[in-house]
Each structure stands twice: as structure tokens, then as C-alpha cells.
Scaffold this motif. Structure first.
Motif, PDB file in Angstrom:
ATOM      1  N   ILE A   9     -48.559 -48.445  15.110  1.00  0.00           N
ATOM      2  CA  ILE A   9     -49.197 -47.714  14.559  1.00  0.00           C
ATOM      3  C   ILE A   9     -49.135 -46.845  13.415  1.00  0.00           C
ATOM      4  CG2 ILE A   9     -51.688 -46.441  14.829  1.00  0.00           C
ATOM      5  CD1 ILE A   9     -51.600 -48.142  16.813  1.00  0.00           C
ATOM      6  N   LYS A 399     -55.466 -58.678  14.427  1.00  0.00           N
ATOM      7  CA  LYS A 399     -55.090 -58.449  15.722  1.00  0.00           C
ATOM      8  C   LYS A 399     -53.006 -58.990  15.538  1.00  0.00           C
ATOM      9  CE  LYS A 399     -54.809 -58.316  20.832  1.00  0.00           C
ATOM     10  NZ  LYS A 399     -55.768 -58.953  21.933  1.00  0.00           N
ATOM     11  N   VAL A 404     -51.215 -54.967  18.437  1.00  0.00           N
ATOM     12  CA  VAL A 404     -51.428 -53.569  17.518  1.00  0.00           C
ATOM     13  C   VAL A 404     -52.795 -54.190  16.395  1.00  0.00           C
ATOM     14  CG1 VAL A 404     -50.827 -52.229  15.556  1.00  0.00           C
ATOM     15  CG2 VAL A 404     -49.298 -52.474  17.190  1.00  0.00           C
ATOM     16  N   GLN A 435     -58.300 -48.495  10.090  1.00  0.00           N
ATOM     17  CA  GLN A 435     -58.160 -48.110  11.263  1.00  0.00           C
ATOM     18  C   GLN A 435     -56.721 -48.689  12.106  1.00  0.00           C
ATOM     19  OE1 GLN A 435     -61.558 -47.790  14.110  1.00  0.00           O
ATOM     20  NE2 GLN A 435     -60.228 -47.429  15.544  1.00  0.00           N
ATOM     21  N   ARG A 436     -55.983 -48.031  13.010  1.00  0.00           N
ATOM     22  CA  ARG A 436     -54.712 -48.837  14.217  1.00  0.00           C
ATOM     23  C   ARG A 436     -55.203 -48.804  15.073  1.00  0.00           C
ATOM     24  NH1 ARG A 436     -54.809 -51.879  10.187  1.00  0.00           N
ATOM     25  NH2 ARG A 436     -53.063 -52.982   8.526  1.00  0.00           N
ATOM     26  N   TRP A 437     -55.254 -49.623  16.098  1.00  0.00           N
ATOM     27  CA  TRP A 437     -55.123 -49.079  17.477  1.00  0.00           C
ATOM     28  C   TRP A 437     -54.722 -50.070  18.332  1.00  0.00           C
ATOM     29  CZ3 TRP A 437     -59.627 -51.359  14.983  1.00  0.00           C
ATOM     30  CH2 TRP A 437     -59.885 -52.079  15.769  1.00  0.00           C
ATOM     31  N   ASN A 438     -53.979 -49.602  19.522  1.00  0.00           N
ATOM     32  CA  ASN A 438     -53.845 -50.736  20.466  1.00  0.00           C
ATOM     33  C   ASN A 438     -54.477 -50.121  21.570  1.00  0.00           C
ATOM     34  OD1 ASN A 438     -52.891 -48.390  22.126  1.00  0.00           O
ATOM     35  ND2 ASN A 438     -50.511 -48.875  20.697  1.00  0.00           N
ATOM     36  N   ASP A 442     -53.712 -45.557  21.777  1.00  0.00           N
ATOM     37  CA  ASP A 442     -53.558 -45.324  20.697  1.00  0.00           C
ATOM     38  C   ASP A 442     -53.903 -45.230  19.090  1.00  0.00           C
ATOM     39  OD1 ASP A 442     -51.290 -44.073  22.761  1.00  0.00           O
ATOM     40  OD2 ASP A 442     -50.064 -45.589  22.262  1.00  0.00           O
ATOM     41  N   SER A 443     -54.090 -44.949  18.406  1.00  0.00           N
ATOM     42  CA  SER A 443     -54.772 -45.079  17.250  1.00  0.00           C
ATOM     43  C   SER A 443     -54.428 -43.929  16.130  1.00  0.00           C
ATOM     44  CB  SER A 443     -56.274 -45.070  17.627  1.00  0.00           C
ATOM     45  OG  SER A 443     -56.372 -43.492  17.742  1.00  0.00           O
ATOM     46  N   VAL A 445     -56.458 -43.289  12.563  1.00  0.00           N
ATOM     47  CA  VAL A 445     -57.425 -43.615  11.542  1.00  0.00           C
ATOM     48  C   VAL A 445     -57.618 -42.658   9.929  1.00  0.00           C
ATOM     49  CG1 VAL A 445     -59.656 -43.298  11.028  1.00  0.00           C
ATOM     50  CG2 VAL A 445     -59.216 -44.355  13.061  1.00  0.00           C
ATOM     51  N   GLU A 455     -55.508 -39.457  14.689  1.00  0.00           N
ATOM     52  CA  GLU A 455     -54.228 -40.214  15.629  1.00  0.00           C
ATOM     53  C   GLU A 455     -54.191 -39.619  16.022  1.00  0.00           C
ATOM     54  OE1 GLU A 455     -49.355 -40.620  16.045  1.00  0.00           O
ATOM     55  OE2 GLU A 455     -49.925 -40.586  13.285  1.00  0.00           O
ATOM     56  N   ARG A 457     -52.027 -40.577  20.217  1.00  0.00           N
ATOM     57  CA  ARG A 457     -51.320 -40.813  20.674  1.00  0.00           C
ATOM     58  C   ARG A 457     -51.352 -40.527  22.781  1.00  0.00           C
ATOM     59  NH1 ARG A 457     -45.692 -40.785  17.956  1.00  0.00           N
ATOM     60  NH2 ARG A 457     -46.084 -41.460  15.628  1.00  0.00           N
TER      61      ARG A 457
END
Length: 529
Positions: A9, A399, A404, A435-438, A442-443, A445, A455, A457
Motif C-alpha cells: 500500500i 481491488k 489491496v 486511498q489504499r487499504w486491505n 492497513d490503510s 490516505v 497510515e 498498520r
């Protein structure tokens, strides 16, 4: 696994024009923490020694310098974007994408401008180098293994070998004179395309276009035209088991006859009928009311494929054992094959596509072409999938197979041109929010190119809203700053410190005394020891 996805991410965000904070790790009993320095929008610097990662962004997404292991990236958007792999000795550079690019590897170096101007160097070991270049269509230069070197300066003079689908091409003051050779047939043009002669082994022909022309090769083909395109006739593939006879009296009548196929068209494009006999099997009647065959069609449809054209290409039907297609545009159009389906409803309002095989599956829904698109892909063998939803010009959601997910706003180009070059060179310039997240929580922005970023984690969290506040929390460590250190508070395993007015020292208390050097925060750096 969670840390690995979190790093993915962070790297994704960095590649899109900004970096994410990188948290601490222990190695050999020593703590090696990352460095974060922000002075929005001028400077954003991130470093993680554990991951061999550094990223410097200047003026938001405009300038980017990044290194990650053996990989490095330099971006001056949108003018230049360069990636380099030192281990593989490869590099790719784009200039004002898609205007120009270079690609370098141990085996070749290429340079192109809009695919019109090209220069290539191919390294062949002990054989040396082979060079080709072109400024299409005005200049071409290269070497043919069969004919040797060649050069062409269009339209003055040129010799070209084994290019443009011909064995040889020669011209002088084109269109005054040109000659081509392909598979033993020589074609000469004088004042192209009006006067032409053809000669070869048992082959000859001429034309005075558009009045009259004829050509024939004994036992292979014969053709002629008169007042092109109103009258044309030809017989092809005489030397095969499926010779074809064609006759065109445009636009009143057109016919094709061969052992495998028969076709008739009257007053083109309004009515036509084609039967491809193929293997001579009766096609299966497809399921569903959309493709119901009217009574009596089963008796006539004795071939492999049958097509009826009513107003081609808008109204027609195609029936076969492997393909069934109907079009009544703009109301409905659909095609069903063995592993694929495509349907239009109220064209161009709504379209669906589907592919289903043992190895790969894909479904896609679209509204007004690119206004809205939802594409879902999966690989049944390994159980992975990915998805992309785009709504022009608002957003793109993705996705990937690793789970992710990503969201970006706005998206004025990506829903229309889904290209890696757009993603790297242009998209970071207009993405206000990303934004990235799983699924593990965890993310990362970024808003307004890191004016605000965060962030997370696992239990670790870091965020900043420049220049008002910055906060970081991880295992036995908390750091909080107002106005880049006007007021600061830090808690490391119970050892606490309060600082004021960006001073490099403060008031310490807690269960252990902490040395000044251990808690020093350089004025305005936002760095952690």
C-alpha cells in the motif's frame, strides 16, 4: 502477511506521487526508524532504511525522486518519467507521455516519437549492432538479412526491403513511379493509383483506374473491374478445394459462391443472406427468448452458419452451432459464443460483457461507454480476483489480486484511457484524494498531495494535517506535535517528554530518565530518532 500488504500500500501511494510514513523495525538489537519531513506543498521526504526506501516529492506531485532497493524512479510531471532497474540493467523513460519514450536493456535501445520517428539499436553479441531508424513516412533506414541495407526518403527516392508487408518496395518521385515485389509478383504503378501493371510466374494484369482493370494467375485467380466500384468480378483460390466466385453490381447486387459458402445481397446494405455450409451440421437452437428461431428456420438452416442482413450493420441475425448473434440497434444487440457473451440495451446506454472459461472469468457492465464501468476478473485455478469500477469524471475504485483496494478522486481520464502511462505521468497531477487499504485494516490516505495524510498498520497509526498537528503511535511509542513542534509530547515506554516553541529539549518525567539526545527532535523536521 499484514506487513507485506501494508508495504505494498505504501509503495502504491508513493508511485502515485507521494510517499507514506514508514514505521520502525529492529535489526541486530538496534532500532532503525524511518524519517519523515514535510513542508507542504514544497517538500515531502520519506525514508525507511529497513526497506531500502527513499522518496522525495517537491511541489506536490510535480517532482519525484524515489529509490527502493535496486529500483529508482525520477519524475518531472508531466514532462518526464524514468524508471531504472540496476540489477537487470534496464531503464524506461517517457517524455510528455505519450509523445515520446526510450527503452534500454542489455539487448536493445529504442527511441520513438508518436511511433512515427523511431531509432533502434539491437545488440547481437559478437555479431555487433544492428541499427534501424525511421521518420514515417518520410524517412526509413534499416538492414534486411536477405537484401542488405536500405534507405528511403519519401517521396523522392527509396528502396525498402521486407517491410510494410512487401518483400521489396522501390519508388521515384512518388506517385509518379513505384514498384513492389511480394512472393514473386511484381506490381508497377505509374501516377499511382491510376495506371498499374502486374507480372509474375504465369501471372499478368493491368489497370486504368477507375475505368477498367484485369489480372490473372493461371490456376490461382482471375479478376476484373469496370467503372470501379460499380462492377467487379473475381474468382479466387482456384488451386484449393474451396474456389470462390464473386460478383458485385454495386449497390444493386452482390454474390459469392463456393463449395462451403453462398451469399446474396440486394440493394446493399438493406438485404442479404449468407449460408456457410462448413461441416454440414445443423446448428443447435440457442436457449432463451432473445435468440428464439422463428418457425421454419430449423428446416432452412442446414449449414454451419446462416446470416440474414436486413439493414447491415444495424439489423441482422447470425445463427450457428458456435455463434449466435442478433442486432436490432439501437434497441438491442447480442452475441453469444462458446465462452463469451455481449449484450447491448438501448445502444449506447447499457452494455454487458461476459467471458467464462476454466482458466479465466470476466464480467463487465458499462453505461454510456465510459460514464460508468464495473469490470470483475477472476482466475478459478488459484482463486484470485480483481475489480475495477470507474465513474467518469468522478472516481476510480480498484481491488488487485493481493486484496489491496484503492480509491481516487477525481478521474477525468482514467475511465477512458486505462493506460499505465496515464497512471504514472498524468493522474497524480489531478488526484485530490487517494486511498489504499486491505481487509486486515492497513490503510494509507492522502488528501491534496499530503496536506493531510494518514497510515495505519495493525495497531500502528500515523497522520498529519499540515501544519496544525501530527500524530504517530506504535508499540510503546507515541508522538504528538502541534504547529510542527510549537507544542510537543512524546511517550516512549513510559518515558515522557513535553517540548515547547520548537526547542530541542523539554521537560522529562516517567519511570525512566531519558537523555536529551535520545529525545531530540530537530526543529521543524518531523523526524524521529
Amino acid at each position: 502477511m499484514g506487513r507485506a500488504k501494508a508495504l505494498v500500500i505504501a509503495c502504491c501511494l508513493a508511485c502515485c506521487g507521494y510517499a507514506s510514513p514508514l514505521l520502525a523495525a529492529e535489526e541486530g538489537g538496534r532500532v532503525h526508524e524511518g524519517t519523515i519531513f514535510t513542508l507542504w506543498p514544497l517538500v515531502d521526504y520519506r525514508e525507511s532504511p529497513r526497506d531500502q526506501y527513499r522518496n522525495l516529492s517537491l511541489l506536490g506531485p510535480l517532482f519525484k525522486f524515489q529509490s527502493h532497493g535496486d529500483d529508482s524512479t525520477l519524475a518531472v510531471r508531466p514532462l518526464l518519467y524514468r524508471t531504472e532497474d540496476r540489477r537487470e540493467q534496464t531503464a524506461q523513460t517517457s517524455y510528455l507521455y505519450p509523445l515520446a519514450s526510450t527503452d534500454s536493456s542489455p539487448r536493445a535501445t529504442t527511441f520513438q516519437v508518436m511511433q512515427l520517428l523511431q531509432k533502434n539499436v539491437y545488440r547481437k553479441g559478437e555479431e555487433g549492432e544492428e541499427r534501424t531508424s525511421q521518420f514515417f513516412p518520410f524517412y526509413l533506414q534499416g538492414r534486411s538479412e536477405k537484401y542488405g541495407p536500405y534507405t528511403a526518403v519519401f517521396p523522392l527516392y527509396g528502396d525498402i526491403y521486407e517491410r510494410l508487408w512487401r518483400d521489396e518496395i522501390h519508388f521515384v518521385l512518388f506517385p509518379l513511379y513505384s514498384r513492389t515485389v511480394n512472393k514473386g509478383t511484381t506490381s508497377r504503378n505509374y501516377l499511382y493509383p491510376f495506371f498499374n501493371t502486374i507480372e509474375g510466374d504465369k501471372e499478368s494484369g493491368f489497370q486504368f483506374w477507375p475505368l477498367y482493370g484485369q489480372a490473372a494467375k493461371e490456376g490461382v485467380y482471375r479478376k476484373r473491374f469496370f467503372l470501379w466500384p460499380f462492377f467487379l468480378s473475381e474468382t479466387r483460390d482456384i488451386n484449393t478445394d474451396n474456389p470462390k466466385d464473386r460478383l458485385y453490381l454495386f449497390p444493386f447486387y452482390a454474390a459469392l459462391d463456393s463449395p462451403q459458402r453462398t451469399s446474396r445481397h440486394y440493394f446493399w446494405p438493406f438485404f442479404g443472406h449468407t449460408v456457410d455450409r462448413g461441416s454440414g451440421t445443423v446448428p443447435e437452437k440457442p436457449a432463451g427468448p432473445t435468440f428464439e428461431i422463428p418457425d421454419g428456420d430449423e428446416e432452412r438452416n442446414t449449414g454451419k452458419l446462416e446470416e440474414w442482413d436486413y439493414f447491415w450493420p444495424f439489423w441482422y441475425t447470425v445463427r450457428s452451432a458456435e455463434r449466435n448473434e442478433v442486432s436490432w440497434l439501437p434497441f438491442y444487440a447480442g452475441t453469444v459464443k462458446k465462452e463469451t457473451e455481449k449484450h447491448w440495451y438501448m445502444w449506447p446506454l447499457y452494455r454487458t460483457d461476459k467471458m467464462d472459461s476454466k482458466l479465466f472469468r470476466q464480467e463487465r457492465d458499462r453505461v454510456l461507454y465510459w460514464l460508468y464501468s464495473d469490470k470483475r476478473e477472476s482466475w478459478p485455478v488459484d482463486g484470485t480476483s480483481r475489480r475495477k469500477v470507474a465513474c467518469w469524471p468522478l472516481y476510480v475504485y480498484t481491488k488487485d489480486p493481493k486484496g489491496v483496494m484503492g480509491f481516487s478522486f477525481p478521474a477525468p481520464v482514467e475511465p477512458i484511457l486505462d493506460k499505465e502511462g496515464i497512471e504514472k505521468n498524468w493522474a497524480p497531477l489531478w488526484r485530490i484524494y487517494q486511498q489504499r487499504w486491505n481487509e486486515q485494516g492497513d490503510s494509507a490516505v492522502s488528501f491534496f498531495w499530503n496536506l493531510y495524510w494518514h497510515e495505519a498498520r495493525g495497531t500502528d497509526l500515523a497522520y498529519e494535517f499540515f501544519p496544525l498537528l501530527a500524530y504517530r503511535s506504535e508499540s510503546e511509542f507515541t508522538d504528538f506535535r502541534l504547529l510542527k513542534g510549537l507544542i510537543g509530547y512524546r511517550n516512549r515506554a513510559g518515558a515522557k517528554q513535553l517540548t515547547l516553541f520548537w526547542l530541542p529539549f523539554g521537560v522529562n518525567w516517567g519511570k525512566e530518565a531519558v537523555s536529551q539526545s535520545a529525545v531530540t527532535l530537530q526543529p521543524g523536521t518531523g523526524s524521529r530518532p
